[in-house]
Design an enzyme around this catalytic site. Structure first.
Site, PDB file in Angstrom:
ATOM      1  N   CYS A 167       0.806  -1.233   0.172  1.00  0.00           N
ATOM      2  CA  CYS A 167       0.354   0.030  -0.213  1.00  0.00           C
ATOM      3  C   CYS A 167       0.506   1.163  -0.056  1.00  0.00           C
ATOM      4  O   CYS A 167       0.368   2.494   0.810  1.00  0.00           O
ATOM      5  CB  CYS A 167      -1.079  -0.132   1.484  1.00  0.00           C
ATOM      6  SG  CYS A 167      -2.150  -1.402   0.713  1.00  0.00           S
ATOM      7  N   ALA A 168       2.034   1.127  -0.390  1.00  0.00           N
ATOM      8  CA  ALA A 168       3.250   2.481  -0.532  1.00  0.00           C
ATOM      9  C   ALA A 168       3.320   2.244  -1.915  1.00  0.00           C
ATOM     10  O   ALA A 168       4.326   2.469  -2.566  1.00  0.00           O
ATOM     11  CB  ALA A 168       4.122   1.939   0.627  1.00  0.00           C
TER      12      ALA A 168
END
Length: 158
Positions: A116-117
């Site tokens: 999620c980055a």
């Protein structure tokens, strides 16, 4: 309510949807999950969050130091004193998903991907990374198994 509220009425011919936001809330509310979360919070309170943090920092430091000492391994992020709970890394010539698969065969569970980055992953010039996460249940023996598995994966893909 103990069920979904997404429909106002259902017949054999048609369904009439409920008003917003209920029409987007199908199914039973996550009652079991709420009870489980409450039990987990009680458990952690009993142990004490400062003790949890101290333990996690100790294990993360062992992982960070061990991975940093391995040839062919890149570790991402700040030093152990500025992190808790996770260590992201890659083996040279080893895709993160291959790393995760080989570690899984040794009984070590890590995550692989962008975590999620994606903007950070792209900024670092990576397609993905492996990530080891720790908790109260991890100990130094787990770190040794992780390090041995990473070392083996790097050797396999050399």
């Amino acid at each position: 309510s103990f069920g979904g509220d997404m429909v106002r009425e259902v017949t054999f011919e048609k369904a009439t949807w409920n008003a917003l936001p209920w029409k987007f809330e199908p199914g039973t509310p996550p009652i079991a999950e709420a009870i489980g979360l409450s039990a987990a919070v009680d458990y952690l309170k009993k142990i004490g969050m400062s003790r949890v943090e101290t333990h996690e920092r100790k294990i993360v430091k062992e992982i960070y130091s061990g991975l940093s000492a391995l040839d062919g391994v890149d570790v991402y992020g700040p030093s152990p004193k500025d992190r808790v709970g996770v260590v992201a890394f890659n083996g040279k010539n080893v895709h993160a998903h291959d790393m995760a698969t080989l570690l899984d065969l040794d009984g070590v569970a890590v995550r692989a991907g962008n975590h999620c980055a994606m903007p950070l992953t792209q900024l670092l010039g990576l397609s993905s990374s492996a990530r080891a996460s720790v908790g109260l249940y991890n100990d130094s023996d787990d770190v040794e198994v992780l390090l041995a598995g990473v070392k083996k994966a790097v050797k396999v893909f050399a």
